[in-house]
Design a protein around this motif. Structure first.
Motif, PDB file in Angstrom:
ATOM      1  N   LEU A   1      16.907   2.495 -13.299  1.00  0.00           N
ATOM      2  CA  LEU A   1      15.917   1.519 -14.102  1.00  0.00           C
ATOM      3  C   LEU A   1      14.817   2.289 -14.321  1.00  0.00           C
ATOM      4  N   ILE A   2      14.054   2.424 -12.945  1.00  0.00           N
ATOM      5  CA  ILE A   2      12.882   3.034 -12.974  1.00  0.00           C
ATOM      6  C   ILE A   2      12.593   4.393 -13.725  1.00  0.00           C
ATOM      7  N   LEU A   3      13.711   5.285 -13.430  1.00  0.00           N
ATOM      8  CA  LEU A   3      13.471   6.514 -14.221  1.00  0.00           C
ATOM      9  C   LEU A   3      13.786   6.274 -15.736  1.00  0.00           C
ATOM     10  N   MET A   4      14.723   5.338 -16.245  1.00  0.00           N
ATOM     11  CA  MET A   4      14.890   5.262 -17.607  1.00  0.00           C
ATOM     12  C   MET A   4      13.447   4.558 -18.153  1.00  0.00           C
ATOM     13  N   MET A   5      12.979   3.730 -17.462  1.00  0.00           N
ATOM     14  CA  MET A   5      11.726   3.074 -17.897  1.00  0.00           C
ATOM     15  C   MET A   5      10.470   4.101 -18.024  1.00  0.00           C
TER      16      MET A   5
ATOM     17  N   GLN B   1       0.720  -1.254   0.075  1.00  0.00           N
ATOM     18  CA  GLN B   1      -0.015  -0.033  -0.037  1.00  0.00           C
ATOM     19  C   GLN B   1       1.053   1.218   0.010  1.00  0.00           C
ATOM     20  N   PRO B   2       0.794   2.180  -1.012  1.00  0.00           N
ATOM     21  CA  PRO B   2      -0.162   1.977  -2.234  1.00  0.00           C
ATOM     22  C   PRO B   2       0.368   0.751  -3.260  1.00  0.00           C
ATOM     23  N   PRO B   3      -0.354   0.261  -3.916  1.00  0.00           N
ATOM     24  CA  PRO B   3       0.293  -0.655  -5.064  1.00  0.00           C
ATOM     25  C   PRO B   3       1.333  -0.063  -5.766  1.00  0.00           C
ATOM     26  N   PRO B   4       2.455  -0.759  -5.940  1.00  0.00           N
ATOM     27  CA  PRO B   4       3.269  -0.150  -6.971  1.00  0.00           C
ATOM     28  C   PRO B   4       3.185  -0.074  -8.317  1.00  0.00           C
ATOM     29  N   ASP B   5       3.842   0.880  -8.946  1.00  0.00           N
ATOM     30  CA  ASP B   5       3.754   0.934 -10.340  1.00  0.00           C
ATOM     31  C   ASP B   5       4.417  -0.262 -11.040  1.00  0.00           C
ATOM     32  N   GLN B   6       4.083  -0.632 -12.276  1.00  0.00           N
ATOM     33  CA  GLN B   6       4.613  -1.670 -12.853  1.00  0.00           C
ATOM     34  C   GLN B   6       6.136  -1.407 -13.188  1.00  0.00           C
ATOM     35  N   GLU B   7       6.507  -0.110 -13.200  1.00  0.00           N
ATOM     36  CA  GLU B   7       7.939   0.192 -13.873  1.00  0.00           C
ATOM     37  C   GLU B   7       8.633  -0.403 -12.427  1.00  0.00           C
ATOM     38  N   VAL B   8       8.269  -0.035 -11.312  1.00  0.00           N
ATOM     39  CA  VAL B   8       8.722  -0.569 -10.121  1.00  0.00           C
ATOM     40  C   VAL B   8       9.013  -1.994 -10.136  1.00  0.00           C
ATOM     41  N   VAL B   9       7.895  -2.737 -10.179  1.00  0.00           N
ATOM     42  CA  VAL B   9       7.921  -3.954 -10.140  1.00  0.00           C
ATOM     43  C   VAL B   9       8.837  -4.577 -11.351  1.00  0.00           C
ATOM     44  N   ASN B  10       8.995  -4.037 -12.516  1.00  0.00           N
ATOM     45  CA  ASN B  10       9.910  -4.477 -13.441  1.00  0.00           C
ATOM     46  C   ASN B  10      11.149  -4.228 -13.309  1.00  0.00           C
ATOM     47  N   ALA B  11      11.607  -2.946 -12.659  1.00  0.00           N
ATOM     48  CA  ALA B  11      12.921  -2.817 -12.381  1.00  0.00           C
ATOM     49  C   ALA B  11      13.674  -3.737 -11.059  1.00  0.00           C
TER      50      ALA B  11
ATOM     51  N   ALA C   1      28.118   0.413 -14.072  1.00  0.00           N
ATOM     52  CA  ALA C   1      29.404   0.823 -15.021  1.00  0.00           C
ATOM     53  C   ALA C   1      28.822   1.108 -16.211  1.00  0.00           C
ATOM     54  N   ALA C   2      28.003   0.193 -16.859  1.00  0.00           N
ATOM     55  CA  ALA C   2      27.359   0.229 -18.177  1.00  0.00           C
ATOM     56  C   ALA C   2      26.528   1.491 -18.293  1.00  0.00           C
ATOM     57  N   LEU C   3      25.746   1.470 -17.376  1.00  0.00           N
ATOM     58  CA  LEU C   3      24.682   2.788 -17.194  1.00  0.00           C
ATOM     59  C   LEU C   3      25.096   4.028 -16.962  1.00  0.00           C
ATOM     60  N   GLN C   4      26.418   4.008 -16.463  1.00  0.00           N
ATOM     61  CA  GLN C   4      27.260   5.269 -16.054  1.00  0.00           C
ATOM     62  C   GLN C   4      26.335   5.802 -14.798  1.00  0.00           C
ATOM     63  N   ILE C   5      25.866   5.197 -13.900  1.00  0.00           N
ATOM     64  CA  ILE C   5      24.957   5.806 -12.940  1.00  0.00           C
ATOM     65  C   ILE C   5      25.841   6.560 -12.119  1.00  0.00           C
ATOM     66  N   GLN C   6      25.287   7.791 -11.600  1.00  0.00           N
ATOM     67  CA  GLN C   6      26.047   8.515 -10.496  1.00  0.00           C
ATOM     68  C   GLN C   6      25.266   8.233  -9.258  1.00  0.00           C
ATOM     69  N   ARG C   7      26.318   7.506  -8.373  1.00  0.00           N
ATOM     70  CA  ARG C   7      25.632   6.906  -7.115  1.00  0.00           C
ATOM     71  C   ARG C   7      24.742   7.868  -6.147  1.00  0.00           C
ATOM     72  N   THR C   8      25.326   9.017  -5.938  1.00  0.00           N
ATOM     73  CA  THR C   8      24.713   9.912  -4.874  1.00  0.00           C
ATOM     74  C   THR C   8      23.927  10.906  -5.061  1.00  0.00           C
ATOM     75  N   ARG C   9      23.735  11.409  -6.575  1.00  0.00           N
ATOM     76  CA  ARG C   9      22.925  12.392  -6.956  1.00  0.00           C
ATOM     77  C   ARG C   9      21.561  12.016  -7.570  1.00  0.00           C
ATOM     78  N   GLN C  10      21.185  10.959  -7.367  1.00  0.00           N
ATOM     79  CA  GLN C  10      19.974  10.591  -7.789  1.00  0.00           C
ATOM     80  C   GLN C  10      18.737  11.195  -6.953  1.00  0.00           C
TER      81      GLN C  10
ATOM     82  N   SER D   1      10.697   7.138 -18.683  1.00  0.00           N
ATOM     83  CA  SER D   1      11.254   8.443 -19.644  1.00  0.00           C
ATOM     84  C   SER D   1      11.473   7.733 -20.978  1.00  0.00           C
ATOM     85  N   GLY D   2      11.224   6.487 -21.302  1.00  0.00           N
ATOM     86  CA  GLY D   2      11.500   5.792 -22.388  1.00  0.00           C
ATOM     87  C   GLY D   2      13.041   5.459 -22.776  1.00  0.00           C
ATOM     88  N   GLY D   3      13.681   5.402 -21.981  1.00  0.00           N
ATOM     89  CA  GLY D   3      15.308   5.452 -22.294  1.00  0.00           C
ATOM     90  C   GLY D   3      15.686   3.946 -22.744  1.00  0.00           C
ATOM     91  N   LYS D   4      16.629   3.916 -23.176  1.00  0.00           N
ATOM     92  CA  LYS D   4      16.994   2.521 -23.849  1.00  0.00           C
ATOM     93  C   LYS D   4      18.030   1.951 -22.785  1.00  0.00           C
TER      94      LYS D   4
END
Length: 640
Positions: free
Chosen positions: A547-551, A465-475, A490-499, A553-556
């Motif tokens: 991954l949730i953010l990319m889904m 509760q609340p039920p999760p978004d589908q993107e959360v489940v997929n991620a 590394a492949a997605l070049q994620i910045q660890r601390t700024r999200q 926003s339609g990111g690849k």
């Protein structure tokens, strides 16, 4: 829990320490201290649910450094709360502080020193995999750590200031000055540069008798002494040398100077009571008892862990009625081996469960509400249809004590705790799957290591509760299916601390982690009817949030898996399982989500779209046939 301000005092007098090259020795390690230092000193993200794979790497590096230097670590962990409740008020205040810090971290994305929920599981699993000797105490570990180090005449590794008071023949190696990541070489021998402390050096420096150290710790203030009553009546700083009577360290300087006049602890304690002026006899006796209790903590019994480390024999429980009659004998060994959570003793002895406080906005309900029915099944196994368990949980920014009844199910009513370890494996599996609301047939298509986490995910989807978004489940499922979070970060070049932290997403993941954690604990109590999953390969917070953010926003996501076709197949299989339980309509996007709300889609559309986001470019034939195979192999048409 330490002597207040003592570490700061010692920083002002570095000559008390000796610099040593440490190698070729046994070492008794304060496990809880080490866990905190390795996680927080490594720059790992604290606010997105934990970076468990990266934490696992830090543990591996630490143990390798010790072994390269011929050091044999023996890690000792804390157990449950003391059944006498000596530190109850202190624990309440610390809980309130953590709740407020967790909210501050969620609101401002600041680092407030909040451990992610599954860190302790990762720590224990990694040490077990590395074959590091580990023991969990029944109660707080300080006395057991000190007693074992005294028996073995080896040092203690810890930053807990209580170890500055214990009489340790080989002294203390302060963890914050233990340069394990800067191993040096001397001839053919590698060593770790570090500081060494011993009580003789401290007593010589301050010119006090060695037997007065416990009295010093009690008068300085610990968890047994009402400091406010003493502070309001004794200004220890007035006894400090000129120029050093400032602040908390000035108070300790003054106390040490005052103690020079005494030979025995009892003499000093009575003189301190005299300095407090007119006290009622009741108040004076309260303070006296607190001081004596504080001193008693530094009296070391014979080590109860030495036989465990050498012969594998669990120590006996204290021979007192409150303890011995409530804990079955078979529980002692798995508890000492850290194969069972210490929360079990809290429930059995105190009828209490203290829950963690993950980074979460105070406006959100407690993340542990979702997993409460699972805990109730565990309480039923431990207590039968017995008294309620007091759950200590967050409500907004407040600490609440909530009575929760144990649950007896059709599967558990024929089981008793005294013989639970002898129950048929099929019966124990039935209890676990019944609590999670899944069947064995549902999980049969999954690899054994993923059955428990997927079952926990199905349970979460039915109750979140609340039920999760589908993107959360997929991620989350993508994270489960790949098992190589560091490569993908590394492949997605994620910045660890700024999200930026999405409060609704973070709360959903907190609920999922709570469900997974309790599922693991229940599975352990039942003797592992399902294989225990490798936690560090299941979830990496910054990766899942990205991954949730990319889904959205339609990111690849093609760099995410690149050529990992087995991971894609595994993801498809898990999707088929969890969609049987994800029957609620998708919730509205959270207020913190940027951009326009996406139209709601059915599960098959979301699955196919997600697959197209991360399939490899270079194999078009495989990509073209994938959505067909999704329907053919997994028979998803009935879910539309």
């Amino acid at each position: 829990m330490g002597v207040q301000s003592l570490t700061s005092l010692l920083k002002n007098h570095p000559n008390i320490y000796e610099y040593v090259p440490f190698s070729g020795s046994k070492l008794v390690v304060d496990g809880c201290n080490l866990l905190y230092l390795l996680y927080f000193s490594s720059g790992l993200d604290q606010n997105h649910g934990g970076e468990y794979a990266a934490f696992e790497v830090q543990i591996e590096k630490f143990i390798k450094a010790l072994r390269d230097c011929g050091i044999e670590p023996h890690v000792v962990l804390d157990g449950c709360s003391d059944y006498t409740d000596k530190k109850l008020q202190t624990l309440k205040l610390k809980a309130l502080s953590r709740i407020k810090k967790a909210h501050q971290a969620a609101e401002g994305n600041s680092q407030e020193g909040i451990l992610p929920q599954l860190v302790k599981l990762v720590f224990k699993q990694t040490l077990a995999r590395l074959e590091v000797p580990v023991a969990r105490c029944y109660w707080e570990a300080d006395q057991e750590i000190a007693a074992l180090a005294r028996e073995w005449r080896c040092p203690v590794l810890s930053d807990d200031s209580d170890f500055y008071i214990f009489d340790l023949p080989a002294g203390l190696l302060p963890l914050s000055d233990f340069k394990w990541n800067a191993v040096k070489q001397s001839g053919s021998q590698s060593y770790i540069p570090c500081k060494s402390y011993n009580t003789s050096s401290f007593c010589n420096f301050f010119s006090i008798k060695h037997q007065l150290l416990p009295a010093f710790a009690a008068l300085a203030g610990n968890d047994y002494v009402n400091l406010q009553k003493m502070k309001s009546r004794i200004n220890w700083a007035q006894f400090a040398p000129e120029g050093e009577g400032v602040g908390s360290t000035g108070r300790l300087e003054g106390l040490l100077c005052w103690l020079k006049a005494f030979e025995q602890p009892q003499e000093a304690l009575e003189a301190a009571l005299g300095l407090m002026g007119d006290l009622s006899s009741e108040t004076k006796e309260e303070v006296r008892q607190g001081l004596h209790l504080g001193m008693k903590e530094y009296q070391l019994p014979p080590s109860s862990l030495e036989r465990f480390f050498i012969h594998g024999e669990a120590p006996p429980l204290p021979a007192v009625e409150q303890v011995a009659d409530l804990v079955p004998d078979w529980i002692r060994l798995p508890l000492t081996q850290a194969r069972l959570t210490d929360d079990i003793l809290d429930v059995l002895l105190l009828r209490r469960m203290t829950l963690s406080y993950p980074v979460d906005h105070a406006d959100m309900p407690s993340a542990h509400l979702t997993s409460r029915p699972l805990r109730q099944v565990m309480y039923g196994l431990l207590l039968g249809d017995g008294p309620e368990v007091e759950e200590r949980d967050r409500d907004g920014l407040e600490l609440r004590f909530i009575p929760v009844r144990p649950a007896i199910t059709d599967a558990t009513q024929q089981l008793t705790l005294s013989s639970l370890d002898q129950a048929e494996p099929s019966q124990r599996l039935l209890v676990l799957l019944g609590a999670l609301g899944v069947t064995e047939d549902t999980l049969r298509c999954l690899p054994s290591q993923l059955r428990l986490p997927v079952a926990a995910t199905c349970y979460w989807l039915q109750r979140a509760q609340p039920p999760p978004d589908q993107e959360v489940v997929n991620a989350l499922l993508l994270g489960l299916s790949t098992g190589d979070a560091l490569r993908h970060i590394a492949a997605l070049q994620i910045q660890r601390t700024r999200q930026k932290l999405d409060a609704v997403v973070n709360h959903a993941i907190n609920q999922w982690q709570s469900c997974l954690k309790v599922s693991v604990q229940l599975n352990q109590l039942l003797g592992l009817p399902l294989p225990e999953p490798h936690i560090a390969r299941l979830y990496e917070g910054t990766l899942v949030h990205q991954l949730i953010l990319m889904m959205r926003s339609g990111g690849k996501l093609r760099p995410f898996v690149k050529t990992d076709r087995s991971g894609v197949k595994q993801y498809q299989t898990m999707q088929a399982v969890v969609h049987q339980f994800h029957t609620r309509e998708a919730p509205a996007p959270s207020e913190t989500q940027e951009g326009a709300a996406a139209p709601q889609r059915n599960p098959l559309d979301v699955l196919t779209a997600t697959l197209q986001l991360f399939l490899p470019d270079e194999d078009e034939d495989w990509e073209a046939s994938s959505s067909v195979r999704v329907e053919e192999d997994l028979d998803l048409n009935h879910l539309v």
